[in-house]
Structure formats: C-alpha cells, structure tokens
Scaffold this motif. Structure first.
Motif, PDB file in Angstrom:
ATOM      1  N   GLU A  42     -64.844 -37.829 -41.029  1.00 32.18           N
ATOM      2  CA  GLU A  42     -63.559 -37.161 -41.193  1.00 32.18           C
ATOM      3  C   GLU A  42     -63.081 -36.623 -39.855  1.00 32.18           C
ATOM      4  OE1 GLU A  42     -63.164 -34.458 -44.623  1.00 32.18           O
ATOM      5  OE2 GLU A  42     -65.284 -34.934 -44.951  1.00 32.18           O
ATOM      6  N   TYR A  43     -61.794 -36.786 -39.571  1.00 35.90           N
ATOM      7  CA  TYR A  43     -61.150 -36.170 -38.418  1.00 35.90           C
ATOM      8  C   TYR A  43     -59.642 -36.400 -38.544  1.00 35.90           C
ATOM      9  CZ  TYR A  43     -60.708 -40.862 -36.494  1.00 35.90           C
ATOM     10  OH  TYR A  43     -60.398 -42.179 -36.311  1.00 35.90           O
ATOM     11  N   LYS A  44     -58.874 -35.556 -37.879  1.00 37.53           N
ATOM     12  CA  LYS A  44     -57.416 -35.690 -37.844  1.00 37.53           C
ATOM     13  C   LYS A  44     -56.974 -35.563 -36.396  1.00 37.53           C
ATOM     14  CE  LYS A  44     -56.846 -33.530 -42.342  1.00 37.53           C
ATOM     15  NZ  LYS A  44     -56.381 -32.347 -43.059  1.00 37.53           N
ATOM     16  N   VAL A  45     -56.006 -36.387 -36.017  1.00 36.14           N
ATOM     17  CA  VAL A  45     -55.430 -36.333 -34.676  1.00 36.14           C
ATOM     18  C   VAL A  45     -53.928 -36.170 -34.840  1.00 36.14           C
ATOM     19  CG1 VAL A  45     -55.088 -37.549 -32.501  1.00 36.14           C
ATOM     20  CG2 VAL A  45     -57.240 -37.829 -33.748  1.00 36.14           C
ATOM     21  N   LEU A  46     -53.366 -35.158 -34.167  1.00 33.12           N
ATOM     22  CA  LEU A  46     -51.932 -34.890 -34.222  1.00 33.12           C
ATOM     23  C   LEU A  46     -51.412 -34.712 -32.803  1.00 33.12           C
ATOM     24  CD1 LEU A  46     -49.325 -34.179 -35.809  1.00 33.12           C
ATOM     25  CD2 LEU A  46     -50.125 -31.808 -35.804  1.00 33.12           C
ATOM     26  N   TRP A  47     -50.435 -35.541 -32.431  1.00 33.45           N
ATOM     27  CA  TRP A  47     -49.785 -35.418 -31.123  1.00 33.45           C
ATOM     28  C   TRP A  47     -48.522 -34.590 -31.326  1.00 33.45           C
ATOM     29  CZ3 TRP A  47     -51.503 -37.056 -26.407  1.00 33.45           C
ATOM     30  CH2 TRP A  47     -50.605 -36.939 -25.354  1.00 33.45           C
ATOM     31  N   LYS A  48     -48.403 -33.482 -30.607  1.00 33.93           N
ATOM     32  CA  LYS A  48     -47.262 -32.584 -30.754  1.00 33.93           C
ATOM     33  C   LYS A  48     -46.255 -32.833 -29.633  1.00 33.93           C
ATOM     34  CE  LYS A  48     -48.326 -28.639 -32.733  1.00 33.93           C
ATOM     35  NZ  LYS A  48     -48.790 -27.270 -32.835  1.00 33.93           N
ATOM     36  N   GLU A  54     -53.913 -32.228 -31.024  1.00 36.92           N
ATOM     37  CA  GLU A  54     -54.823 -31.445 -31.864  1.00 36.92           C
ATOM     38  C   GLU A  54     -55.813 -32.400 -32.538  1.00 36.92           C
ATOM     39  OE1 GLU A  54     -51.840 -27.829 -33.216  1.00 36.92           O
ATOM     40  OE2 GLU A  54     -52.685 -29.145 -34.736  1.00 36.92           O
ATOM     41  N   ILE A  55     -57.084 -32.096 -32.373  1.00 39.29           N
ATOM     42  CA  ILE A  55     -58.148 -32.862 -33.025  1.00 39.29           C
ATOM     43  C   ILE A  55     -58.865 -31.888 -33.945  1.00 39.29           C
ATOM     44  CG2 ILE A  55     -60.190 -34.284 -32.689  1.00 39.29           C
ATOM     45  CD1 ILE A  55     -59.037 -34.680 -29.753  1.00 39.29           C
ATOM     46  N   THR A  56     -58.709 -32.086 -35.239  1.00 33.40           N
ATOM     47  CA  THR A  56     -59.205 -31.129 -36.224  1.00 33.40           C
ATOM     48  C   THR A  56     -59.843 -31.886 -37.392  1.00 33.40           C
ATOM     49  OG1 THR A  56     -57.077 -31.102 -37.381  1.00 33.40           O
ATOM     50  CG2 THR A  56     -57.377 -29.458 -35.649  1.00 33.40           C
ATOM     51  N   GLY A  57     -60.357 -31.117 -38.336  1.00 29.83           N
ATOM     52  CA  GLY A  57     -60.817 -31.666 -39.597  1.00 29.83           C
ATOM     53  C   GLY A  57     -62.147 -32.389 -39.559  1.00 29.83           C
ATOM     54  N   PHE A  58     -62.873 -32.299 -38.445  1.00 30.81           N
ATOM     55  CA  PHE A  58     -64.167 -32.982 -38.363  1.00 30.81           C
ATOM     56  C   PHE A  58     -65.285 -31.990 -38.643  1.00 30.81           C
ATOM     57  CE2 PHE A  58     -62.994 -31.568 -34.123  1.00 30.81           C
ATOM     58  CZ  PHE A  58     -64.133 -30.942 -33.662  1.00 30.81           C
ATOM     59  N   ASN A  59     -66.427 -32.510 -39.055  1.00 27.06           N
ATOM     60  CA  ASN A  59     -67.602 -31.674 -39.292  1.00 27.06           C
ATOM     61  C   ASN A  59     -68.238 -31.321 -37.953  1.00 27.06           C
ATOM     62  OD1 ASN A  59     -67.587 -31.683 -42.167  1.00 27.06           O
ATOM     63  ND2 ASN A  59     -68.304 -33.792 -42.107  1.00 27.06           N
ATOM     64  N   SER A  68     -63.656 -29.624 -22.418  1.00 24.87           N
ATOM     65  CA  SER A  68     -63.553 -28.184 -22.670  1.00 24.87           C
ATOM     66  C   SER A  68     -62.543 -27.446 -21.810  1.00 24.87           C
ATOM     67  CB  SER A  68     -64.928 -27.535 -22.485  1.00 24.87           C
ATOM     68  OG  SER A  68     -65.348 -27.676 -21.142  1.00 24.87           O
ATOM     69  N   ARG A  69     -61.735 -28.155 -21.035  1.00 29.52           N
ATOM     70  CA  ARG A  69     -60.785 -27.437 -20.187  1.00 29.52           C
ATOM     71  C   ARG A  69     -59.433 -28.133 -20.209  1.00 29.52           C
ATOM     72  NH1 ARG A  69     -64.104 -30.483 -16.638  1.00 29.52           N
ATOM     73  NH2 ARG A  69     -62.842 -31.831 -15.346  1.00 29.52           N
ATOM     74  N   ASN A  70     -58.400 -27.387 -19.896  1.00 27.21           N
ATOM     75  CA  ASN A  70     -57.052 -27.915 -19.761  1.00 27.21           C
ATOM     76  C   ASN A  70     -56.575 -27.576 -18.362  1.00 27.21           C
ATOM     77  OD1 ASN A  70     -56.292 -28.986 -22.469  1.00 27.21           O
ATOM     78  ND2 ASN A  70     -56.874 -26.925 -23.073  1.00 27.21           N
ATOM     79  N   LEU A  71     -56.432 -28.609 -17.540  1.00 27.40           N
ATOM     80  CA  LEU A  71     -56.023 -28.420 -16.156  1.00 27.40           C
ATOM     81  C   LEU A  71     -54.602 -28.934 -15.957  1.00 27.40           C
ATOM     82  CD1 LEU A  71     -59.296 -29.714 -14.458  1.00 27.40           C
ATOM     83  CD2 LEU A  71     -58.642 -27.345 -14.852  1.00 27.40           C
ATOM     84  N   VAL A  72     -53.993 -28.538 -14.868  1.00 23.26           N
ATOM     85  CA  VAL A  72     -52.626 -28.967 -14.570  1.00 23.26           C
ATOM     86  C   VAL A  72     -52.530 -30.492 -14.518  1.00 23.26           C
ATOM     87  CG1 VAL A  72     -50.809 -28.885 -12.824  1.00 23.26           C
ATOM     88  CG2 VAL A  72     -52.079 -26.823 -13.384  1.00 23.26           C
ATOM     89  N   GLY A  73     -53.547 -31.165 -13.996  1.00 25.61           N
ATOM     90  CA  GLY A  73     -53.517 -32.617 -13.882  1.00 25.61           C
ATOM     91  C   GLY A  73     -53.848 -33.367 -15.159  1.00 25.61           C
ATOM     92  N   ASP A  74     -54.274 -32.678 -16.196  1.00 24.26           N
ATOM     93  CA  ASP A  74     -54.598 -33.347 -17.458  1.00 24.26           C
ATOM     94  C   ASP A  74     -53.330 -33.947 -18.064  1.00 24.26           C
ATOM     95  OD1 ASP A  74     -57.245 -32.660 -17.246  1.00 24.26           O
ATOM     96  OD2 ASP A  74     -57.181 -31.086 -18.761  1.00 24.26           O
ATOM     97  N   ILE A  75     -53.489 -35.060 -18.746  1.00 27.67           N
ATOM     98  CA  ILE A  75     -52.357 -35.731 -19.381  1.00 27.67           C
ATOM     99  C   ILE A  75     -51.779 -34.868 -20.499  1.00 27.67           C
ATOM    100  CG2 ILE A  75     -51.695 -37.752 -20.740  1.00 27.67           C
ATOM    101  CD1 ILE A  75     -53.876 -39.290 -19.189  1.00 27.67           C
ATOM    102  N   ALA A  76     -52.647 -34.227 -21.245  1.00 25.96           N
ATOM    103  CA  ALA A  76     -52.203 -33.419 -22.387  1.00 25.96           C
ATOM    104  C   ALA A  76     -53.108 -32.213 -22.546  1.00 25.96           C
ATOM    105  CB  ALA A  76     -52.244 -34.250 -23.674  1.00 25.96           C
ATOM    106  N   LYS A  77     -52.565 -31.166 -23.116  1.00 26.71           N
ATOM    107  CA  LYS A  77     -53.361 -30.006 -23.497  1.00 26.71           C
ATOM    108  C   LYS A  77     -54.041 -30.366 -24.830  1.00 26.71           C
ATOM    109  CE  LYS A  77     -52.967 -25.240 -24.947  1.00 26.71           C
ATOM    110  NZ  LYS A  77     -52.058 -24.176 -25.328  1.00 26.71           N
ATOM    111  N   SER A  78     -55.287 -29.983 -24.980  1.00 24.41           N
ATOM    112  CA  SER A  78     -56.001 -30.334 -26.208  1.00 24.41           C
ATOM    113  C   SER A  78     -56.441 -29.096 -26.969  1.00 24.41           C
ATOM    114  CB  SER A  78     -57.223 -31.209 -25.899  1.00 24.41           C
ATOM    115  OG  SER A  78     -58.090 -30.552 -25.019  1.00 24.41           O
ATOM    116  N   ILE A  79     -56.363 -29.196 -28.279  1.00 21.47           N
ATOM    117  CA  ILE A  79     -56.879 -28.188 -29.190  1.00 21.47           C
ATOM    118  C   ILE A  79     -57.916 -28.905 -30.057  1.00 21.47           C
ATOM    119  CG2 ILE A  79     -56.366 -26.630 -31.099  1.00 21.47           C
ATOM    120  CD1 ILE A  79     -53.490 -26.428 -29.881  1.00 21.47           C
ATOM    121  N   ILE A  80     -59.155 -28.459 -29.972  1.00 28.70           N
ATOM    122  CA  ILE A  80     -60.259 -29.120 -30.665  1.00 28.70           C
ATOM    123  C   ILE A  80     -60.899 -28.099 -31.601  1.00 28.70           C
ATOM    124  CG2 ILE A  80     -62.480 -30.277 -30.377  1.00 28.70           C
ATOM    125  CD1 ILE A  80     -61.383 -31.082 -27.534  1.00 28.70           C
ATOM    126  N   GLN A  81     -60.800 -28.389 -32.899  1.00 25.23           N
ATOM    127  CA  GLN A  81     -61.254 -27.397 -33.875  1.00 25.23           C
ATOM    128  C   GLN A  81     -61.902 -28.087 -35.078  1.00 25.23           C
ATOM    129  OE1 GLN A  81     -58.118 -24.805 -35.042  1.00 25.23           O
ATOM    130  NE2 GLN A  81     -59.260 -23.922 -36.712  1.00 25.23           N
TER     131      GLN A  81
END
Length: 85
Positions: A42-48, A54-59, A68-81
């Motif tokens: 199980e997992y869910k991926v949502l591009w905002k 957002e990567i959620t819904g996984f065990n 584990s980090r969001n830097l200025v050069g990253d393509i996207a900010k990530s939320i992992i829950q």
C-alpha cells in the motif's frame, strides 16, 4: 515515477518512488524505497501544484529508506508519512 527493482535471487522486490526532470534521465532523487512489489504493498503518491510530492499510506514496516531533506536544488519538496499504526 514508480520503479520496480528485483534485487536478486535471495532478496525481495523493491518499490522506488523517484522524482526526476524529463530532460535529465541521469539526475533523479529516490524519495522512498519500500519493501515489496508495487502491486502488493500500500502507498499513495500525490503531486501538488506547488511542486510538493506527498507519499503517504504505506506501512512503516515496509519502509527501507527515504530522502530526508528538502534543499533549494531539489526538484520537489517531499512529504513522507506512513499510515498511523
């Protein structure tokens, strides 16, 4: 993009959730690695719209690693829950 990796005869399937620019196939950020084939976990991926993914819904027990980090050069900010226990 969700990638599937068969890691060999003595290891299990691995699901990788990756963000990369279309024009630059060699430059990619693996955001999450989950233990198992994407059809069996199980997992869910949502591009905002604000370039947040957002990567959620996984065990939690399926989690192998995460970015584990969001830097200025990253393509996207990530939320992992993971989902609540």
């Amino acid at each position: 993009m969700v990638l599937i990796r068969n890691c060999g005869a003595t290891t299990h399937w691995e699901t990788q959730i990756v963000v990369r620019e279309l024009a630059d196939k060699g430059n990619q950020n693996i955001l999450v690695r989950l233990d198992g084939h994407p059809e069996s976990i199980e997992y869910k991926v949502l591009w905002k719209p604000d370039n947040t993914i957002e990567i959620t819904g996984f065990n939690f027990n399926d989690l192998l690693s995460f970015h584990s980090r969001n830097l200025v050069g990253d393509i996207a900010k990530s939320i992992i829950q993971p989902k609540p226990r």
